[in-house]
Design a protein around this motif. Structure first.
Motif, PDB file in Angstrom:
ATOM      1  N   ARG A 181       1.009  -1.657  -0.462  1.00 54.83           N
ATOM      2  CA  ARG A 181      -0.149  -0.160  -0.062  1.00 54.83           C
ATOM      3  C   ARG A 181       0.835   1.743  -0.522  1.00 54.83           C
ATOM      4  NH1 ARG A 181      -5.166  -0.435   4.105  1.00 54.83           N
ATOM      5  NH2 ARG A 181      -5.449  -2.819   3.985  1.00 54.83           N
ATOM      6  N   SER A 182       0.598   2.618  -0.755  1.00 55.14           N
ATOM      7  CA  SER A 182       0.651   3.866  -0.548  1.00 55.14           C
ATOM      8  C   SER A 182       0.368   4.509   0.776  1.00 55.14           C
ATOM      9  CB  SER A 182       0.777   4.170  -2.043  1.00 55.14           C
ATOM     10  OG  SER A 182       1.602   3.472  -2.692  1.00 55.14           O
ATOM     11  N   VAL A 183       0.947   4.925   1.764  1.00 54.27           N
ATOM     12  CA  VAL A 183       0.382   5.383   2.952  1.00 54.27           C
ATOM     13  C   VAL A 183       1.359   6.510   3.504  1.00 54.27           C
ATOM     14  CG1 VAL A 183      -0.112   3.484   3.870  1.00 54.27           C
ATOM     15  CG2 VAL A 183       1.773   3.989   4.837  1.00 54.27           C
ATOM     16  N   HIS A 184       0.357   7.690   3.731  1.00 55.22           N
ATOM     17  CA  HIS A 184       0.966   8.958   4.111  1.00 55.22           C
ATOM     18  C   HIS A 184       0.880   8.749   5.578  1.00 55.22           C
ATOM     19  CE1 HIS A 184      -0.712  11.484   1.238  1.00 55.22           C
ATOM     20  NE2 HIS A 184      -1.719   9.574   0.539  1.00 55.22           N
ATOM     21  N   ALA A 185       2.945   9.240   5.877  1.00 53.84           N
ATOM     22  CA  ALA A 185       3.827   8.871   7.095  1.00 53.84           C
ATOM     23  C   ALA A 185       3.692  10.192   8.159  1.00 53.84           C
ATOM     24  CB  ALA A 185       5.253   8.270   6.430  1.00 53.84           C
ATOM     25  N   TYR A 186       3.369   9.851   9.331  1.00 54.16           N
ATOM     26  CA  TYR A 186       3.181  11.508   9.874  1.00 54.16           C
ATOM     27  C   TYR A 186       3.834  10.926  11.154  1.00 54.16           C
ATOM     28  CZ  TYR A 186      -0.551  13.213   7.303  1.00 54.16           C
ATOM     29  OH  TYR A 186      -1.467  13.859   6.396  1.00 54.16           O
ATOM     30  N   ILE A 187       4.605  11.965  11.845  1.00 49.40           N
ATOM     31  CA  ILE A 187       5.142  11.639  13.348  1.00 49.40           C
ATOM     32  C   ILE A 187       5.009  13.037  14.456  1.00 49.40           C
ATOM     33  CG2 ILE A 187       7.491  12.455  12.585  1.00 49.40           C
ATOM     34  CD1 ILE A 187       8.943  10.828  14.530  1.00 49.40           C
ATOM     35  N   ALA A 188       4.623  12.522  15.314  1.00 47.36           N
ATOM     36  CA  ALA A 188       4.104  13.145  16.301  1.00 47.36           C
ATOM     37  C   ALA A 188       4.985  13.329  17.804  1.00 47.36           C
ATOM     38  CB  ALA A 188       2.895  14.215  16.400  1.00 47.36           C
ATOM     39  N   PHE A 189       5.253  14.239  19.022  1.00 46.54           N
ATOM     40  CA  PHE A 189       5.614  13.007  20.290  1.00 46.54           C
ATOM     41  C   PHE A 189       4.240  14.117  20.833  1.00 46.54           C
ATOM     42  CE2 PHE A 189       8.856  14.358  17.207  1.00 46.54           C
ATOM     43  CZ  PHE A 189       9.741  13.859  16.900  1.00 46.54           C
ATOM     44  N   VAL A 190       4.780  13.164  21.826  1.00 48.26           N
ATOM     45  CA  VAL A 190       4.238  13.208  23.104  1.00 48.26           C
ATOM     46  C   VAL A 190       4.657  13.205  24.482  1.00 48.26           C
ATOM     47  CG1 VAL A 190       3.485  11.469  23.369  1.00 48.26           C
ATOM     48  CG2 VAL A 190       1.871  12.682  24.504  1.00 48.26           C
ATOM     49  N   SER A 191       4.436  13.718  25.579  1.00 49.67           N
ATOM     50  CA  SER A 191       5.018  13.567  26.889  1.00 49.67           C
ATOM     51  C   SER A 191       4.531  11.982  28.196  1.00 49.67           C
ATOM     52  CB  SER A 191       4.517  14.516  27.889  1.00 49.67           C
ATOM     53  OG  SER A 191       3.863  14.851  28.375  1.00 49.67           O
ATOM     54  N   GLN A 201       3.661  16.144  12.321  1.00 47.18           N
ATOM     55  CA  GLN A 201       5.055  15.966  10.596  1.00 47.18           C
ATOM     56  C   GLN A 201       4.429  15.271   9.831  1.00 47.18           C
ATOM     57  OE1 GLN A 201       8.714  16.854  13.886  1.00 47.18           O
ATOM     58  NE2 GLN A 201       8.623  18.273  11.997  1.00 47.18           N
ATOM     59  N   TYR A 202       4.503  16.261   8.966  1.00 48.33           N
ATOM     60  CA  TYR A 202       3.985  15.369   7.738  1.00 48.33           C
ATOM     61  C   TYR A 202       5.346  14.774   7.016  1.00 48.33           C
ATOM     62  CZ  TYR A 202       1.904  13.651   2.777  1.00 48.33           C
ATOM     63  OH  TYR A 202       1.192  12.639   1.674  1.00 48.33           O
ATOM     64  N   LEU A 203       5.428  12.998   6.725  1.00 51.96           N
ATOM     65  CA  LEU A 203       6.702  12.749   6.272  1.00 51.96           C
ATOM     66  C   LEU A 203       6.836  12.414   4.785  1.00 51.96           C
ATOM     67  CD1 LEU A 203       7.574  10.991   9.329  1.00 51.96           C
ATOM     68  CD2 LEU A 203       8.555  12.927   8.584  1.00 51.96           C
TER      69      LEU A 203
END
Length: 209
Positions: A181-191, A201-203
């Motif tokens: 599959r072609s997928v859209h990747a995101y990353i974020a951070f949490v305490s 953030q869009y990757l």
């Protein structure tokens, strides 16, 4: 019948005549009950309804993630409702086919923690995606959050408590159904205590091996 909990100066819960009282995020809310709208919707109202419908459908597979990503968005609402409001205002585009969400403008998490200065996502082995990042201030126990979203298939997989941010890399294991599959990747951070988070953030788009 309405019930007053703290005397005449307090809020009440229930319905009295044409007034409804309820509590929303520690606030006492009172609203009137209308007798039904008779005037037709304006073009602007119809446009906003369409945008909200598009954002709601787009966000549906991400509901569980948004409960963390948009927690404590403001004093009135959070989670899915907050994300829908943000995306409807900031990430909706219009073309000849109508309204659609621009995945690059969409935020799946919202907060004041530092973003990564650089971040990437790549699939290097079957049913895995490797996330790498660097830069940005963080605490030793902050966590990364990963999202892979197959928009066309309306299917998403994610982790809201992945590896510690200080490791600067993490491998996300997908289900077998995500292979190819072609997928859209995101990353974020949490305490660690979930009280703070970063914007997502869009990757970009990657193909899962």
């Amino acid at each position: 019948m309405g019930v007053i909990k703290n005397g005449i100066l307090g809020g009440f819960k229930g319905k009295t005549g044409t007034v409804v009282g309820y509590k929303l995020k520690d606030q006492d809310i009172i609203r009137g009950v209308g007798d039904g709208r008779k005037a037709p919707f304006t073009n602007g109202e119809l446009k906003n309804q369409s945008k909200f419908g598009v954002s709601q459908r787009w966000l549906q597979p991400l509901t569980e993630f948004l409960r963390v990503g948009y927690k404590d968005y403001n004093t009135r609402y959070e989670g899915f409702v907050a994300a829908k409001s943000y995306i409807s205002k900031n990430a909706i585009k219009q073309d000849d086919a109508g309204f659609h969400v621009d995945p690059e403008l969409a935020l799946l998490s919202y907060g004041d923690m530092d973003l990564a200065e650089k971040a990437t996502a790549v699939s290097e082995s079957p049913n895995t995606v490797t996330f790498k990042w660097s830069g940005g201030k963080s605490e030793y126990d902050d966590r990364a959050m990963f999202v892979l979203y197959d928009i066309d298939g309306q299917d998403a997989e994610f982790d809201t408590a992945a590896v510690k941010r200080e490791l600067k890399t993490g491998v996300f294991n997908t289900s077998e159904s995500f292979s190819g599959r072609s997928v859209h990747a995101y990353i974020a951070f949490v305490s660690e205590d979930r009280k703070r988070r970063s914007n997502s953030q869009y990757l970009g788009v990657i193909t899962v091996l």
